[in-house]
Design a protein around this motif. Structure first.
Motif, PDB file in Angstrom:
ATOM      1  N   ARG A 163       0.841  -1.197   0.000  1.00 50.69           N
ATOM      2  CA  ARG A 163       0.000   0.000   0.000  1.00 50.69           C
ATOM      3  C   ARG A 163       0.878   1.248   0.000  1.00 50.69           C
ATOM      4  O   ARG A 163       2.023   1.220   0.461  1.00 50.69           O
ATOM      5  N   CYS A 204      -3.379   1.527  -3.733  1.00 49.17           N
ATOM      6  CA  CYS A 204      -2.713   0.240  -3.926  1.00 49.17           C
ATOM      7  C   CYS A 204      -2.939  -0.197  -5.368  1.00 49.17           C
ATOM      8  O   CYS A 204      -3.770   0.361  -6.081  1.00 49.17           O
ATOM      9  N   GLU A 216       5.641  -2.394  -7.229  1.00 47.74           N
ATOM     10  CA  GLU A 216       5.460  -2.531  -5.778  1.00 47.74           C
ATOM     11  C   GLU A 216       6.778  -2.495  -5.017  1.00 47.74           C
ATOM     12  O   GLU A 216       6.780  -2.261  -3.804  1.00 47.74           O
ATOM     13  N   TRP A 252      -8.925   2.588  -0.227  1.00 49.19           N
ATOM     14  CA  TRP A 252      -7.605   2.419  -0.835  1.00 49.19           C
ATOM     15  C   TRP A 252      -7.818   2.416  -2.341  1.00 49.19           C
ATOM     16  O   TRP A 252      -8.230   1.416  -2.920  1.00 49.19           O
TER      17      TRP A 252
END
Length: 854
Positions: free
Chosen positions: A550, A560, A568, A584
């Motif tokens: 996140r 995210c 990531e 999110w």
């Protein structure tokens, strides 16, 4: 003035007379009346036009090009002679052009370059009922031009479904010319029941049915490209036959495919045109006899909370449904099949709210600043821009350096306005030029201003913007793994080239291309994005093992990836596109950025913060110096010399959170508080006695406790402070003396014993005294200078309460004898006289008492 006629050719003389005599007019004509082409051509014949030009505004590029083509064809001339058009990245006008068909943003550029519109005699706003942001701005600026510079300038507003009252009033109660009726009747049918099947299935079934039962071509309205593709696939699976042509129509198609969808079907064939709302107005699709309306459309929605504009799918409004229905009656009687029930139709909104009420107003505010307007109220609007959205837009423009704090456009802001881009992207390009990255920034801006050309589900596309740039330049082989729309790629390249040419970057692009491709593997992309979206710089946050990665954005939002993504592993990202609806949000497009680049790219958003605040975990004052970017903490280190006043304020904040119990108030302190509160109650709240309740003491810590907290930073250190002593700061010297007189701490019993009064036991102070020490005492003890009795707890020789009273005299006369009867057998060594009022008080048993009395 109202004129009723059919067809529109009959009202054109009246319209010409109105515009001859008035500065402005409003024309309302039904769908299919042909006002878009017939009215502008007719106005070219008017003498007041003279040698000047006429501008026709169309809300969409496809409609502008198509309208210009039809009018040129009607004159038997090529485009660019008498009739030309100007749209984004494309223009066909010449020295002989007298009628320019332009999109609404182009008019704003024309006005900014020449506020007097010296070359033009009339501005025509077509399809004004759509109330786009640019149309409202264009009309406000044109009206100001007419008022300040050109009283001879004519303004004509046209629509099929417009509520004319408001616009007529805005234009100085301009006359309204009305063309009533439709060229051909259209039968409207509804579903018998609300549909439960997917829209693409219902629409495909409806197409197959009308192809069997009706003649002519079919126009199907669908919300977007996804639905068009699904319906197209279903129809191909049905094998409709070689004489049926399926023609998609939306803004992302190549021009030749758009023109093919609009053109008449070949002899012996019929078409099924699958269109978005782009076909709703200003387009004549030849041979259409049947309209199938899916009842939905996709519109941009701006969310101020996230600062993002996203596409929402909403129900069609009644005026849009009427526009769509009119497509079926342009050349012959037609049929409109609405894929909803008549009951549902009654619940539709009459029309969509104007875009200006819920749009991102950053671009509008920049245009106003460049125009010289500090506040929107200086112009006349159909609907004024909301003050909250204007304030938010101004904050962003100040941050981008486009306007100063007074709202005046800077030189940088004026250059931004010239590009015709969103201010974020314009700022990015101009700033990047100073870094010798202008050419690359144009490519990034083109990618972000056009629809993503990587096709397929969002989850399968990947979020790395650098892969899109690879597709644009072909520099990496792995870019071939992505599915890209070739036409969309070409359109993005065209847009980038347009801005490079406008900024004189073409030569630099040729000389720098090879170097930029190999310089740093695309790490500059994140820096470009950070210039445009400093508030969307994202920092990876801690995630437990197995949880998705996140990110926290500088604007405080969370984000995210919709699925596992190569990005990531990056500590910092810049997010260019995300779905802002969720807690999110899902990242759709982003690029990594190095920590070392944040100070340079994020500008004033990066700043140092001295953090002196209460830490609930350690029960102490935390003193840190943080380097922050909005909500992100980039660095965190100890603060060497914290401000003592700030430390004391933070410690008091901790005391307030923990409550007075953390001060460990002694019994004397609690008694003092109770005495003060009783004095305040007796004298009244206006007598000047302080409130010593928990809430009040916590609210006024600075007054009584603050001076003693210097040098302290932890809760455990409060044991050094005498709260009882500090509380006395709340009283003046005179009040303290009065308190000691009015609310004494002790009572002297008849035996001379000094007994403590307990003020904390209830509403009255309590005196606990042995019964024998009060023999002979007829008057109940009191406080508050005799105004308030003391609650006397009479005790047995063992010190246990045997009677509670506020009336000693009454006790001796009545209740005493019951107590005497019960206790004298239990305590035979103590006095239990028959006449307690005449018996001397004593602290001792009988023998000792006797000696004492002798």
């Amino acid at each position: 003035m109202k004129t009723t006629a059919l067809p529109i050719d009959a009202v054109l003389p009246d319209l010409a007379r109105v515009l001859t005599d008035h500065q402005a007019a409003v024309l309302t004509a039904p769908p299919g009346a042909g006002k878009t082409t017939r009215v502008p051509l007719a106005l070219l014949e008017e003498s007041w036009l003279s040698s000047k030009r006429l501008i026709l505004l169309e809300p969409r590029r496809l409609a502008a090009r198509a309208a210009a083509t039809r009018m040129a064809r009607a004159l038997g001339e090529p485009l660019g002679r008498t009739v030309g058009f100007r749209i984004r990245h494309e223009s066909k006008i010449g020295p002989m052009t007298r009628l320019e068909v332009v999109t609404e943003g182009i008019l704003t550029r024309i006005l900014q370059h020449d506020p007097s519109l010296a070359e033009y005699a009339c501005v025509v706003f077509d399809e004004f009922h759509e109330r786009s942001l640019h149309a409202d701005l264009g009309l406000a600026l044109t009206r100001e031009t007419q008022r300040l510079f050109r009283p001879d300038l004519r303004i004509l507003v046209m629509s099929a479904t417009l509520d004319c009252t408001g616009v007529s009033s805005l234009l100085g109660h301009a006359p309204v010319v009305t063309c009533e009726g439709r060229s051909f009747p259209v039968e409207v049918r509804y579903l018998d029941r609300a549909r439960t099947e997917p829209l693409d299935q219902v629409a495909a079934d409806a197409v197959r049915r009308v192809l069997r039962q009706e003649h002519g071509s079919v126009l199907v309205f669908l919300p977007g490209m996804g639905e068009i593709r699904r319906v197209e696939r279903r129809l191909h699976e049905c094998k409709l036959g070689a004489d049926t042509i399926i023609a998609p129509l939306h803004g992302d198609l190549p021009q030749e495919q758009q023109e093919a969808a609009i053109a008449p079907a070949p002899s012996g064939c019929r078409k099924v045109v699958l269109a978005t709302s782009i076909a709703e107005t200003s387009l004549t699709i030849e041979d259409v006899r049947v309209v199938i309306d899916g009842g939905w459309l996709r519109v941009p929605r701006y969310a101020p909370r996230t600062g993002l504009t996203r596409l929402d799918t909403i129900r069609v409004t009644k005026d849009s449904a009427d526009q769509r229905c009119g497509r079926a009656g342009r050349t012959a009687p037609g049929l409109c099949l609405r894929l909803w029930t008549s009951v549902e139709h009654h619940g539709l909104l009459p029309r969509r709210p104007p875009e200006i009420l819920d749009a991102d107003l950053t671009g509008l505010q920049l245009e106003l600043a460049v125009w010289g307007v500090k506040e929107p109220e200086e112009l006349s609007w159909m609907d004024a821009p909301p003050s909250g959205a204007i304030a938010e837009a101004r904050r962003l423009l100040v941050q981008l350096g486009a306007v100063d704090y007074d709202g005046v456009a800077t030189d940088h802001g004026r250059r931004m306005s010239e590009l015709g881009l969103h201010p974020r992207l314009a700022h990015m390009i101009l700033t990047a030029m100073g870094w010798h990255r202008g050419s690359e920034a144009c490519a990034v801006a083109a990618l972000l201003s056009e629809r993503d050309f990587v096709r397929g589900p969002v989850k399968g596309r990947g979020a790395d913007l650098r892969t899109r740039l690879d597709l644009l330049t072909g520099t990496r082989s792995h870019a071939e793994d992505h599915r890209a729309d070739g036409y969309a790629v070409a359109r993005v390249r065209q847009a980038a080239e347009h801005w490079r040419r406008q900024l004189g970057l073409l030569r630099a692009d040729r000389t720098q291309k090879a170097a930029s491709d190999s310089r740093d593997g695309g790490s500059w992309v994140g820096s470009m994005l950070a210039l445009a979206y400093p508030d969307r710089i994202a920092q990876r946050v801690f995630a437990a093992k197995g949880e998705p990665t996140r990110y926290r954005l500088a604007n405080g939002r969370g984000a995210c990836f919709p699925e596992r993504d190569a990005l990531e592993s990056e500590e910092y990202l810049v997010v260019a596109d995300l779905d802002g609806d969720r807690e999110w949000a899902r990242i759709a497009l982003s690029a990594p950025i190095a920590r070392s680049q944040l100070d340079l790219c994020a500008g004033t958003l990066v700043h140092d913060v001295d953090l002196i605040e209460w830490d609930e975990r350690t029960l102490s004052v935390c003193t840190r110096r943080q380097r922050r970017l909005g909500a992100l903490v980039l660095e965190d280190r100890g603060l060497p010399e914290p401000d003592p006043e700030a430390v004391r304020a933070a410690l008091m904040d901790g005391i307030r959170r923990s409550g007075l119990s953390c001060l460990r108030l002694t019994g004397d302190a609690e008694q003092w508080r109770a005495r003060v509160m009783l004095q305040r109650r007796v004298e009244g709240v206006d007598a000047g006695w302080p409130d010593a309740s928990d809430r009040a003491l916590l609210d006024h810590l600075e007054q009584w406790l603050g001076p003693s907290l210097t040098g302290l930073s932890r809760l455990e250190q409060l044991s050094r402070v005498s709260a009882a002593t500090e509380l006395r700061r709340l009283l003046t010297w005179q009040q303290q003396n009065e308190l000691d007189r009015s609310m004494p701490t002790h009572y002297v019993a008849p035996t001379g014993t000094r007994l403590r009064l307990d003020y904390t036991a209830g509403d009255l102070p309590v005196l606990s005294v042995r019964l024998q020490e009060m023999f002979g005492c007829r008057t109940t003890p009191s406080v508050a200078n005799g105004r308030l009795p003391v609650l006397v707890h009479l005790l047995s020789p063992a010190g246990r309460p045997v009677q509670v009273t506020q009336d000693l005299a009454g006790f001796w006369k009545s209740s005493y004898f019951a107590v005497r009867k019960e206790l004298r057998g239990r305590y035979p060594k103590h006095l239990w006289p028959d006449d307690p009022l005449s018996t001397p008080p004593t602290r001792h048993a009988k023998r000792t008492a006797g000696r004492e009395h002798r």
